[in-house]
Design a protein around this motif. Structure first.
Motif, PDB file in Angstrom:
ATOM      1  N   THR A 186       0.779  -1.057  -0.009  1.00 30.76           N
ATOM      2  CA  THR A 186       0.368  -0.080   0.053  1.00 30.76           C
ATOM      3  C   THR A 186       1.077   1.593  -0.118  1.00 30.76           C
ATOM      4  O   THR A 186       2.124   1.114   0.357  1.00 30.76           O
ATOM      5  N   ALA A 187       0.466   2.420  -1.262  1.00 31.43           N
ATOM      6  CA  ALA A 187       0.867   3.506  -0.732  1.00 31.43           C
ATOM      7  C   ALA A 187       0.957   4.540   0.122  1.00 31.43           C
ATOM      8  O   ALA A 187      -0.511   4.142   0.555  1.00 31.43           O
ATOM      9  N   GLU A 188       1.693   5.427   0.464  1.00 31.39           N
ATOM     10  CA  GLU A 188       0.531   6.129   1.726  1.00 31.39           C
ATOM     11  C   GLU A 188      -0.441   6.643   1.904  1.00 31.39           C
ATOM     12  O   GLU A 188      -1.026   7.267   2.639  1.00 31.39           O
ATOM     13  N   ASP A 189      -0.679   6.674   0.489  1.00 36.49           N
ATOM     14  CA  ASP A 189      -1.730   7.920   0.271  1.00 36.49           C
ATOM     15  C   ASP A 189      -3.117   6.517  -0.262  1.00 36.49           C
ATOM     16  O   ASP A 189      -4.626   7.279   0.557  1.00 36.49           O
ATOM     17  N   GLY A 190      -2.911   5.282   0.526  1.00 36.10           N
ATOM     18  CA  GLY A 190      -3.626   4.161   0.506  1.00 36.10           C
ATOM     19  C   GLY A 190      -4.375   3.603  -0.945  1.00 36.10           C
ATOM     20  O   GLY A 190      -5.084   3.017  -0.919  1.00 36.10           O
ATOM     21  N   THR A 191      -3.127   4.196  -1.584  1.00 35.56           N
ATOM     22  CA  THR A 191      -3.709   3.363  -3.210  1.00 35.56           C
ATOM     23  C   THR A 191      -3.214   1.448  -2.774  1.00 35.56           C
ATOM     24  O   THR A 191      -2.162   1.408  -2.466  1.00 35.56           O
ATOM     25  N   ILE A 192      -3.656   1.325  -3.091  1.00 36.54           N
ATOM     26  CA  ILE A 192      -3.480  -0.602  -3.511  1.00 36.54           C
ATOM     27  C   ILE A 192      -2.142  -0.757  -4.897  1.00 36.54           C
ATOM     28  O   ILE A 192      -2.401  -0.716  -5.442  1.00 36.54           O
ATOM     29  N   GLU A 193      -1.307  -1.234  -3.660  1.00 35.36           N
ATOM     30  CA  GLU A 193      -0.066  -1.124  -5.107  1.00 35.36           C
ATOM     31  C   GLU A 193       0.623  -2.581  -5.459  1.00 35.36           C
ATOM     32  O   GLU A 193       1.412  -3.040  -5.792  1.00 35.36           O
ATOM     33  N   ALA A 194       0.030  -3.277  -4.292  1.00 33.92           N
ATOM     34  CA  ALA A 194       0.352  -4.901  -4.117  1.00 33.92           C
ATOM     35  C   ALA A 194      -0.608  -5.875  -4.266  1.00 33.92           C
ATOM     36  O   ALA A 194      -0.828  -5.508  -2.751  1.00 33.92           O
ATOM     37  N   VAL A 195      -1.174  -7.078  -4.556  1.00 29.26           N
ATOM     38  CA  VAL A 195      -2.099  -8.152  -3.584  1.00 29.26           C
ATOM     39  C   VAL A 195      -1.713  -9.703  -4.184  1.00 29.26           C
ATOM     40  O   VAL A 195      -0.408  -9.675  -5.149  1.00 29.26           O
ATOM     41  N   ASP A 196      -2.032 -10.572  -3.707  1.00 29.61           N
ATOM     42  CA  ASP A 196      -1.953 -11.908  -3.859  1.00 29.61           C
ATOM     43  C   ASP A 196      -3.052 -12.819  -3.871  1.00 29.61           C
ATOM     44  O   ASP A 196      -4.295 -12.082  -3.273  1.00 29.61           O
ATOM     45  N   LEU A 197      -3.198 -13.304  -4.615  1.00 29.27           N
ATOM     46  CA  LEU A 197      -4.555 -14.698  -4.982  1.00 29.27           C
ATOM     47  C   LEU A 197      -4.279 -15.740  -4.399  1.00 29.27           C
ATOM     48  O   LEU A 197      -5.084 -16.122  -3.436  1.00 29.27           O
ATOM     49  N   ASN A 198      -3.012 -16.464  -3.775  1.00 21.87           N
ATOM     50  CA  ASN A 198      -2.758 -17.500  -3.605  1.00 21.87           C
ATOM     51  C   ASN A 198      -1.023 -17.163  -3.679  1.00 21.87           C
ATOM     52  O   ASN A 198      -0.335 -16.453  -4.188  1.00 21.87           O
ATOM     53  N   GLU A 199      -0.440 -18.853  -3.181  1.00 24.58           N
ATOM     54  CA  GLU A 199       0.679 -18.818  -2.959  1.00 24.58           C
ATOM     55  C   GLU A 199       1.553 -18.478  -4.477  1.00 24.58           C
ATOM     56  O   GLU A 199       2.796 -17.957  -4.786  1.00 24.58           O
ATOM     57  N   HIS A 200       1.030 -18.727  -5.552  1.00 20.99           N
ATOM     58  CA  HIS A 200       1.251 -18.606  -6.909  1.00 20.99           C
ATOM     59  C   HIS A 200       1.429 -17.850  -7.952  1.00 20.99           C
ATOM     60  O   HIS A 200       1.350 -17.429  -8.862  1.00 20.99           O
ATOM     61  N   VAL A 201      -0.292 -16.612  -7.282  1.00 20.14           N
ATOM     62  CA  VAL A 201      -0.536 -15.536  -7.845  1.00 20.14           C
ATOM     63  C   VAL A 201      -0.148 -14.120  -7.419  1.00 20.14           C
ATOM     64  O   VAL A 201      -0.477 -14.461  -6.295  1.00 20.14           O
ATOM     65  N   ARG A 202       0.353 -13.188  -8.433  1.00 21.86           N
ATOM     66  CA  ARG A 202       0.836 -12.155  -7.216  1.00 21.86           C
ATOM     67  C   ARG A 202       0.392 -11.286  -8.556  1.00 21.86           C
ATOM     68  O   ARG A 202       1.168 -10.597  -9.354  1.00 21.86           O
ATOM     69  N   ALA A 203       0.333 -10.117  -8.427  1.00 25.48           N
ATOM     70  CA  ALA A 203       0.551  -8.712  -8.687  1.00 25.48           C
ATOM     71  C   ALA A 203       0.483  -7.630  -7.990  1.00 25.48           C
ATOM     72  O   ALA A 203       0.242  -7.267  -7.135  1.00 25.48           O
ATOM     73  N   VAL A 204       1.872  -6.306  -8.519  1.00 18.95           N
ATOM     74  CA  VAL A 204       1.798  -5.139  -8.105  1.00 18.95           C
ATOM     75  C   VAL A 204       1.751  -4.060  -8.927  1.00 18.95           C
ATOM     76  O   VAL A 204       1.490  -4.422 -10.191  1.00 18.95           O
TER      77      VAL A 204
END
Length: 231
Positions: A186-204
């Motif tokens: 998460t950025a300081e302004d609250g913007t979502i900057e990274a997510v995981d779905l499970n141990e093999h699926v990630r996005a930034v």
């Protein structure tokens, strides 16, 4: 053997040597990082039946690019929404669904995170400055911003840091988080900057490919090897 990593790409007018013509293209930094991490990069244009190659890949990277068609999350276009390529949307949404169904390791980058979120039922902020009140996430055409991102333990372990200052170049971001996704940056302004779905699926949301080191790519290839072993 090197794992075969498919990377989605743009189709845009391009100029090179003596030619000016539509081209399937990708910033070479993606290729460089995958090769450096031990993978064999393969560029996937949004043509033909891209889903047919899923069985030949070991992992999939959804690269950056223009905005996702807001009609895919039942929204009208914002005046600043641009570079929509519906044929690319169609190809990448099909690829995401096929990769998830196959349990394939997947890494989304910038637009790739947005595609993943919308494919799973989430929505997007179409113009981040309207939300956060500044243009730091995309300060000028062709110029990366450097904003701090606070990392959850999963990402902090990869970067060996609880906070990083990566390269940003995005004017859209996740609004409603899709079911199943977990916020990991998460950025300081609250913007979502990274997510995981499970141990093999990630996005930034940032652009890890532009930096010299690439711990996220190293981890991605390692996750593929873990998946191959069944671990």
């Amino acid at each position: 053997m090197r794992p075969v990593i498919g990377i989605t790409c743009y189709v845009e007018p391009a100029a090179y040597t003596v030619w000016e013509t539509p081209a399937a293209l990708l910033p070479y930094d993606y290729v460089r990082q995958v090769e450096r991490a031990g993978g064999q990069p393969v560029i996937l244009p949004p043509a033909g039946d891209p889903v047919s190659v899923i069985g030949r890949l070991d992992g999939l990277i959804l690269a950056g690019g223009g905005d996702v068609d807001p009609g895919r999350y039942a929204a009208d276009p914002h005046p600043n929404t641009s570079y929509i390529r519906k044929f690319r949307d169609e190809a990448e949404f099909r690829l995401v669904r096929a990769a998830l169904a196959a349990g394939m390791p997947l890494l989304g980058i910038c637009r790739g995170m947005q595609v993943l979120n919308v494919a799973l039922g989430g929505t997007l902020h179409q113009h981040v400055p309207d939300v956060v009140g500044h243009t730091g996430h995309s300060p000028a055409p062709g110029s990366y911003g450097r904003l701090p991102v606070r990392l959850a333990p999963e990402l902090a372990k990869i970067y060996d840091a609880e906070e990083i200052t990566p390269a940003h170049y995005h004017h859209q971001s996740i609004e409603r988080l899709a079911d199943g996704l977990v916020v990991t940056g998460t950025a300081e302004d609250g913007t979502i900057e990274a997510v995981d779905l499970n141990e093999h699926v990630r996005a930034v949301q940032w652009h890890p490919e532009v930096d010299e080191d690439g711990p996220l790519f190293d981890d991605f290839v390692a996750r593929f090897r873990s998946a191959r072993r069944g671990g």
